[in-house]
Design an enzyme around this catalytic site. Structure first.
Site, mmCIF file in Angstrom:
data_model
loop_
_atom_site.group_PDB
_atom_site.id
_atom_site.type_symbol
_atom_site.label_atom_id
_atom_site.label_comp_id
_atom_site.label_asym_id
_atom_site.label_seq_id
_atom_site.Cartn_x
_atom_site.Cartn_y
_atom_site.Cartn_z
ATOM 1 N N ASP A 111 42.438 39.547 38.664
ATOM 2 C CA ASP A 111 42.385 38.385 39.341
ATOM 3 C C ASP A 111 43.132 37.197 38.575
ATOM 4 O OD1 ASP A 111 41.835 36.241 41.182
ATOM 5 O OD2 ASP A 111 39.824 36.799 41.305
ATOM 6 N N ASP A 170 41.146 33.957 49.846
ATOM 7 C CA ASP A 170 39.691 33.803 49.670
ATOM 8 C C ASP A 170 38.740 33.555 51.408
ATOM 9 O OD1 ASP A 170 39.621 34.628 47.173
ATOM 10 O OD2 ASP A 170 39.349 32.707 46.327
HETATM 11 C C1 GLA Z 1 38.447 34.413 42.921
HETATM 12 C C2 GLA Z 1 38.686 35.401 43.922
HETATM 13 C C3 GLA Z 1 37.485 36.059 44.552
HETATM 14 C C4 GLA Z 1 36.353 36.475 43.504
HETATM 15 C C5 GLA Z 1 36.239 35.257 42.390
HETATM 16 C C6 GLA Z 1 35.281 35.726 41.443
HETATM 17 O O1 GLA Z 1 37.814 33.367 43.715
HETATM 18 O O2 GLA Z 1 39.675 35.051 44.779
HETATM 19 O O3 GLA Z 1 37.671 37.371 45.424
HETATM 20 O O4 GLA Z 1 36.868 37.628 42.891
HETATM 21 O O5 GLA Z 1 37.632 34.768 42.188
HETATM 22 O O6 GLA Z 1 35.163 34.861 40.713
#
Ligand code: GLA
Length: 711
Positions: free
Chosen positions: A447, A517
């Site tokens: 990420d 997301d």
């Molecule tokens: C980001 C990602 C999510 C999740 C969060 C965790 O927002 O896009 O899918 O992994 O971080 O903190």
């Protein structure tokens, strides 16, 4: 042969199956682009330099436009030589053809700057990759102020239209179509990554439809600041210039050193947008994605993020894993929260040791348990970041991107490690090595959750600080490359607050991407529709979650929305009823039955969710014998008596196809017709009216998955 040099006309002709791309030397020895479009029957049919429309004293149509001489097109190259000269004068030297690759050599002789233009033809998909290599063959430094990958030209016309993808966090990949008027339109990122605001994809058309008309398109393989400019003057052809963004950029090219640009990939379709995106999808599968896994089926994954957020423990993950296994999940992934003092997003990033309170036995016990349930195990990391409240930051405050005497702005409470630094790169490699060597991990979700603000790099001399933007990305790619080579069994997913870093650059190392997301199954359809223009369904991860409310969307609708690419589940399984489990199990089975066609097949958009009462996407395998249709209703435009006439695409006219629904042995026939009939008269999908009269309730969110079988 695909690449031809016509000696007499000093003309290079590059041909793919349906596309011709031609440039030539003019009388002054300058390279001029003369043609890009449909392949013509004979080499002599392509235009000459003299056929160009030149309207003024400035020059246009340069194959590689520079800041210098009389050029008026947005430059691909701006440099400053040691004596302050900023005029680039490139002359043609020679060329080389190596199979499907052409290299053109240019030189600014007086200052020893060599430029190589690379062209690689991907004949089957009507695509050409272009990139540039600069080499300083002088004994003085050369300051590069701008270096793009290519300039291209398309026909000017009243009807010319630009298509691009725009958005923001939670709302990525929205397709825009607009008329191109005089002036410059800039698509770009300045936030240190590809960004959710705009994606490095463009298409230019002249009122093309899904199935008809010319579409010129391109994508840049770069995960940092990028820029695509579309420049129009009243009479000349429209110029497209693409590459690394020159904003806040300089690079000192030392004697005998080289600089290589990212690839700019461009293509042409005469059969509308459908063919354009299908070609991009299959090009990505065959040439961009890591080839060891490119054609392997993506596993159905469960990610516990939305169920447990930061409160992961060995126990609660085991409970979820057991439930996930029950519905047929093949890969169980724990997300954020397993390391350091990471109990919320304010602390712990950078401290990549297992949190002993949450996992007293390390990760081993959970991993063994997950494997005993027959699933693979995956884990989340965010290596490029650090929370100020972390041991790493306390130890290495100088490791973050910052300007001296200036604030260090946080985003999501985090600062960004300066990956351009070799010690930071090594730190990431070391902790990833430890994690992957000590644990039986099959999948990594990588990420990256913020943008670059104060882009300083105080440890290097001031005139080199702006190199941070490219060195960061090069090191990022190096790390991914290293990890892939060392851990070939691991599958890598790229995420950046959703779809904030999706581009051909990172796709050379990542097997799949987290799209957004936003997992609301209806809201996501527009995101997925936009995504489909530029990127392959196989890499598009979609999770079934509880977003939008469990009562709003039937569980089937949520699954069908996520089945348009690679399927994941992120819902809180602890809240599932027995009925939910039953539905989920059946839907996972359905997905497994259709996934080969969805992931490896040819995708056809049967409608646009932004415009129609429904969103329907069809997939067809290579030999056109099997297919799938995923249909989801758009209740914003519903009519009470909803009947939709769905016309299929891409079928063999005379073959007979059965359209049916069902999982496993179950088979409910919808219609059996010839391919031609299915395309011309189509099939009827009927939804709400019957339901309304018997129950007085309308199913707002109605969806179906139909199978297509040639008989
Ligand atoms: C980001 C990602 C999510 C999740 C969060 C965790 O927002 O896009 O899918 O992994 O971080 O903190």
């Amino acid at each position: 042969m695909a690449i031809v040099f016509e000696e007499k006309k000093k003309k290079w002709i590059l041909e793919t199956i349906n596309m011709g791309y031609v440039f030539a030397l003019d009388k002054e020895g300058k390279l001029k682009n003369v043609y890009w479009g449909s392949k013509l029957p004979r080499f002599e049919d392509y235009p000459e330099v003299d056929d160009l429309v030149v309207m003024d004293r400035y020059t246009w149509d340069d194959e590689f436009s520079v800041r210098g001489e009389k050029n008026n097109v947005e430059p691909c190259l701006k440099v400053e030589y040691y004596d302050g000269v900023r005029d680039v004068v490139l002359n043609y030297v020679d060329f080389e053809i190596k199979g499907n690759q052409l290299i053109i050599k240019l030189l600014d002789e007086q200052y020893g700057l060599s430029v190589k233009l690379f062209y690689r033809l991907i004949e089957k998909y009507d695509i050409i990759e272009r990139w540039v290599e600069l080499e300083n063959s002088s004994d003085k430094e050369i300051k590069i102020e701008d270096i793009k990958s290519a300039s291209l030209y398309v026909e000017n016309s009243e009807k010319v239209r630009l298509n691009y993808l725009t958005g923001m966090w939670g709302s990525e990949f929205h397709l825009r179509k607009e008329k191109i008027n005089e002036g410059s339109k800039v698509l770009e990122s300045r936030v240190g990554k590809t960004s959710a605001y705009m994606n490095p994809y463009f298409a230019i058309d002249y009122d093309a439809t899904e199935d008809n008309g010319k579409v010129y398109f391109g994508e840049l393989a770069w995960s940092g600041n990028w820029k695509i400019s579309i420049q129009k003057r009243i009479y000349e052809r429209i110029a497209i210039i693409a590459g690394i963004n020159e904003w806040d950029f300089t690079y000192i090219l030392e004697p005998s050193k080289k600089f290589m640009t990212p690839k700019f990939v461009f293509g042409f379709s005469e059969e509308g947008f459908s063919k354009a995106s299908q070609n991009l999808h299959h090009y990505q599968l065959d040439y961009i994605l890591p080839q060891d896994k490119a054609h392997k089926l993506r596993k159905v994954l469960y990610n516990s993020w939305e169920a447990t957020t930061f409160n992961v423990t060995e126990e609660n993950q085991k409970i979820l894993a057991e439930k996930a296994a029950k519905i047929g999940v093949e890969l169980f992934v724990i997300d954020d929260g397993w390391f350091g003092q990471r109990n919320d997003d304010r602390a712990g990033l950078g401290d990549w040791y297992v949190n002993k309170e949450k996992f007293p036995n390390g990760l081993k016990s959970l991993i063994d348990y997950v494997k005993s349930l027959g699933m693979d195990f995956g884990i989340w990391v965010e290596p490029e970041m650090v929370n100020p409240d972390s041991d790493l930051y306390r130890k290495h405050p100088d490791w973050v991107i910052n300007f001296q005497n200036r604030p260090r702005s946080v985003e999501r409470n985090q600062l960004m490690l300066n990956l351009a630094r070799e010690d930071v790169k090594q730190f990431i490699i070391d902790f990833m090595d430890k994690l992957l060597l000590e644990n039986n991990i099959d999948f990594v979700k990588w990420d990256m959750n913020r943008h670059v603000f104060e882009s300083g790099w105080p440890e290097v001399e001031s005139e080199r600080q702006r190199e941070i933007w490219v060195k960061y990305v090069w090191n990022l790619y190096d790390i991914w490359k290293y990890l892939r080579e060392k851990y070939p069994h691991v599958t890598f997913e790229n995420c950046s607050s959703g779809g904030g870093r999706v581009d051909l650059g990172i796709m050379q190392y990542a097997d799949q991407v987290w799209t957004s997301d936003n997992t609301d199954p209806f809201d996501r359809l527009e995101i997925q529709e936009g995504f489909s223009y530029a990127y392959a369904p196989k890499i598009m991860m979609g999770w079934v979650t509880d977003w939008g409310g469990k009562d709003t969307y039937p569980l089937e609708y949520r699954f069908h929305s996520s089945m348009m690419g690679s399927l994941g589940i992120g819902a809180d399984l602890n809240k599932f009823s027995e009925k939910d489990f039953e539905i989920a199990k059946k839907q996972v089975q359905l997905y497994k039955e259709i996934r080969e066609i969805v992931q490896e097949g040819y995708q056809y958009r049967l409608s646009s969710v932004a415009k129609e009462r429904y969103f329907a996407v069809q997939y067809l395998n290579e030999d056109k014998s099997e297919g799938v249709i995923i249909y989801l209703r758009n209740p914003r435009r519903f009519g009470l008596f909803d009947r939709v006439n769905l016309k299929l695409k891409g079928l063999e006219e005379k073959s007979i196809y059965k359209i049916y629904e069902g999982v496993g042995e179950e088979e409910i026939e919808v219609k059996t017709l010839s391919g031609k009939a299915l395309e011309e008269r189509g099939i009827i999908i009927e939804d709400s009216s019957k339901e309304f009269f018997s129950t007085n309730k309308i199913k707002h969110f109605y969806s179906r998955v139909l199978k297509i079988n040639k008989i």
